[in-house]
Structure formats: structure tokens, C-alpha cells
Design a protein around this motif. Structure first.
Motif, PDB file in Angstrom:
ATOM      1  N   GLU A  78       0.817  -1.215   0.000  1.00  0.00           N
ATOM      2  CA  GLU A  78       0.000   0.000   0.000  1.00  0.00           C
ATOM      3  C   GLU A  78       0.849   1.262   0.000  1.00  0.00           C
ATOM      4  N   THR A  90       2.349   2.662   2.679  1.00  0.00           N
ATOM      5  CA  THR A  90       2.213   3.483   3.887  1.00  0.00           C
ATOM      6  C   THR A  90       3.195   3.086   4.994  1.00  0.00           C
ATOM      7  N   ASP A 113       2.817  -3.757   5.298  1.00  0.00           N
ATOM      8  CA  ASP A 113       2.390  -2.652   4.440  1.00  0.00           C
ATOM      9  C   ASP A 113       1.019  -2.933   3.832  1.00  0.00           C
TER      10      ASP A 113
END
Length: 357
Positions: free
Chosen positions: A47, A49, A183
Motif C-alpha cells: 500500500e 504506507t 504494508d
């Protein structure tokens, strides 16, 4: 429950060199026909992040993930497979499960590269884990000895809780932790929200639960203990609260010690009482006690009596009617995968004959 040892940074011990050596040969996953590593198909796309290197703090020490893990070994309770399955992550190693859990996707499970013949009740197969070349070992709520943690850490970073949780583990926190480390934090949040929505749907279908108190107890027989299963602050109580039940003030008495003695049988009372017996003999012995028969929930028919079948897969009422066994999910088996199934069992099967309106 043993107390957690003081936190310290992980140190690679010389005595673990033999295990570490197993990992050194060929850490990279084999390439597929398109030149991509086979490991990339084991996880959904990142993702973006979570930043690596990522430091992981556990009750046994800290470790660092230098990059996003791809080859994941899973050991321990069913929940550790649950948290990766709902994220669409396929591990490279796991143990044989003790039961064919109703919520497990058998095709997904069969796709795991190495399914050890050992179960969680067997000694940890350190060599077998190392042979699968993992770059992360998920062992939430499972490793209780520093020596075992160190052996696993010599193979790959170990994901454990910051504090040893036991029966008080927070399934939402565990799910989010795994998602963030991989993640896949947003996917983990979605899995939690979907599980909560499923539980809320069951609660809404049973408005009679709202504001009522409940007690669940487990009777393991004469050689073992009769235990209060829903003490204040525990996982089992939280599940019942999510179903709409109110906290039972009597549950506070069993936080430090869950054992129910004959002298405190009266504390089993509630608007609904569920007792799960280890077998039929144990049920008959308990229900023959005048003190037990005098409990208001028992005397007034607000009582569900469920005894484990000989293979422990099902529960049986006194007439032999079969019910699914969700007992495990109320404690260490609670997860985003298992709870939507379990609350339906509790609401529609266990409590079906208990009048709460």
C-alpha cells in the motif's frame, strides 16, 4: 501466566549459529517464467504506507525488518493464520491445524508451500521453519520462553506482541499489527471493520440481548477446574458485549482467579448462563449438585447446558442435539475471520433455547 521478562535488544547468540546457517544458503526465492520472484505472488501489492527499515518491539526484544517481508512463516494458534488469510497473504510455512475450522478456506490452506506435520502442541520445528527461508515469522501470543524466541530470531525477525497477552489478547490489535508490518494496514483495517459489521448484524437480529447479563463457564471435570470463562476485561466478555450484552458485575470476582469453587457457585448467575462441559459424565455430576440447581439462571430455565462430543468437535445438549463448538473462538481463537462465524453459533444455537425477552 508467566510474567514478561525485561525487554532487551535481540542479540544473535553463538549457540544458534547452526540454525542461522540453514538460512544463509539461497535466501532469495526462485524466479518464475517471467523473471519475477515467486514470492511476489504470496502477498498483495504494497500500500506504500509502511516505511522500511521497520523496528519491531516485542516482549522478548526488538528487531528490524530491513525491507518488506515476502516469505512468511506462521506458527502458533489458528489466529495467526487467520490474520494473514484475511489479508490474502499466503505463508510459506505453517503447522497442521488441530481442527478443520469452519471459517478456514481449504484451498488457500492447501496452497501453502510447507504444511508441517507438527501441530502447535508439538515442539517447534526450528529446522523445518529455517528450511523454508522465511524473512518474517508471525508468532503472535505463542512464544513464551526467551530461549525459543532467540532460536526463532536466528532464522528471521519474529513478530510478537509487546507484552505477553495470553487469553487477554486483543484480536483487533493483532490484526492491525500484522497489516501494518506487511504494508497492508488499510486492508487490515477493512478486515476489522467487516468483522465488526458482521457481529453488529447478529446483535441487531437479537435485540433481546441488549442490556442483559450473561455468564459463560467451562467445567473440565473432577480432575481439573470449573472456570469462569467471561471474567471482566477478557476476550470472551468483549465478544458478548459486542453482541449487545451488558457487563456482568459478578465477573469482576474472577479476574485474578477464574476457578469456581462449590462455595461460590452462586456467582455464576446472570440473565443467561452457558456452561460448557468436557463430557457427559462431567455434566451429570455438576447438574446433580443442589447448589448448582439453586442458581437462579438454572432454576428458572435461563441456562444452556452443552457438553463436548467425544471428538470435541461438536457440543451436545442433554437431548443429544448437536451444536457447533465455538468455545475456542471466545478466547485465543478470536479473529476477524473466526468471530463472524462464532457469534452466529452463540446467538442462533447456544442461546436459542434461553428466554431473554
Amino acid at each position: 501466566m508467566p510474567s514478561a521478562p525485561p525487554r532487551r535488544r535481540r542479540i544473535a547468540l553463538p549457540a544458534l549459529a547452526a540454525l542461522a546457517a540453514l538460512v544463509l544458503a539461497g535466501c532469495a526465492a526462485p524466479a518464475d517464467a517471467e523473471g519475477e520472484t515467486a514470492a511476489t505472488s504470496l502477498l498483495p501489492a504494497a500500500e506504500g504506507t509502511t516505511s522500511y527499515p521497520l523496528e519491531i518491539d516485542t516482549w522478548a526484544g526488538s528487531t528490524t525488518l530491513e525491507e518488506r517481508p515476502e516469505r512468511i512463516a506462521v506458527i502458533g494458534f489458528s489466529t495467526n493464520l487467520d490474520v494473514v488469510e484475511v489479508l490474502d497473504v499466503t505463508p510459506v510455512y505453517t503447522m497442521t491445524e488441530e481442527s478443520e475450522w469452519a471459517w478456514r478456506d481449504p484451498e488457500w490452506f492447501a496452497s501453502i508451500e510447507t504444511i508441517d506435520t507438527a501441530t502447535r502442541r508439538d515442539p517447534t520445528n526450528f529446522e523445518g521453519i529455517a528450511a523454508t527461508r522465511p524473512d518474517l515469522i508471525i508468532a503472535l501470543n505463542y512464544v513464551w520462553e526467551q530461549a525459543d524466541f532467540d532460536k526463532l530470531s536466528a532464522i528471521a525477525p519474529v513478530l510478537e506482541y509487546e507484552e505477553q497477552a495470553g487469553d487477554q489478547a486483543d484480536w483487533r490489535a493483532g490484526q492491525q499489527l500484522v497489516g501494518d508490518v506487511l504494508d497492508l494496514g488499510a486492508a487490515a483495517t477493512t478486515a476489522i471493520e467487516e468483522a465488526d459489521a458482521a457481529i453488529e448484524e447478529v446483535a441487531a437480529a437479537h435485540p433481546g440481548f441488549a442490556g442483559k447479563t450473561t455468564t459463560i463457564a467451562t467445567d473440565y471435570g473432577a480432575q481439573y477446574d470449573f472456570e469462569y470463562y467471561t471474567p471482566t476485561g477478557g476476550t470472551a466478555e468483549s465478544v458478548m458485549l459486542d453482541l449487545g450484552f451488558a457487563p456482568n458485575p459478578l465477573a469482576e470476582r474472577f479476574v485474578a482467579d477464574p476457578v469456581i469453587s462449590d462455595e461460590n457457585l452462586a456467582l455464576l448467575d446472570g440473565d443467561a448462563l452457558i456452561v460448557i462441559y468436557s463430557d457427559e459424565e462431567t455434566r451429570q455430576a455438576r447438574e446433580s449438585q443442589p447448589l448448582f440447581q439453586a442458581i437462579p439462571a438454572v432454576a428458572e430455565g435461563r441456562y444452556a447446558s452443552l457438553a463436548a462430543s467425544p471428538d470435541n468437535e461438536l457440543l451436545l445438549d442433554p437431548e443429544g442435539q448437536e451444536f457447533e463448538n465455538a468455545t475456542w473462538v471466545l478466547r485465543r481463537g478470536a479473529s476477524a475471520a473466526s468471530l463472524p462465524w462464532a457469534v452466529e453459533v452463540i446467538a442462533d444455537q447456544w442461546l436459542a433455547g434461553v428466554e431473554l425477552e
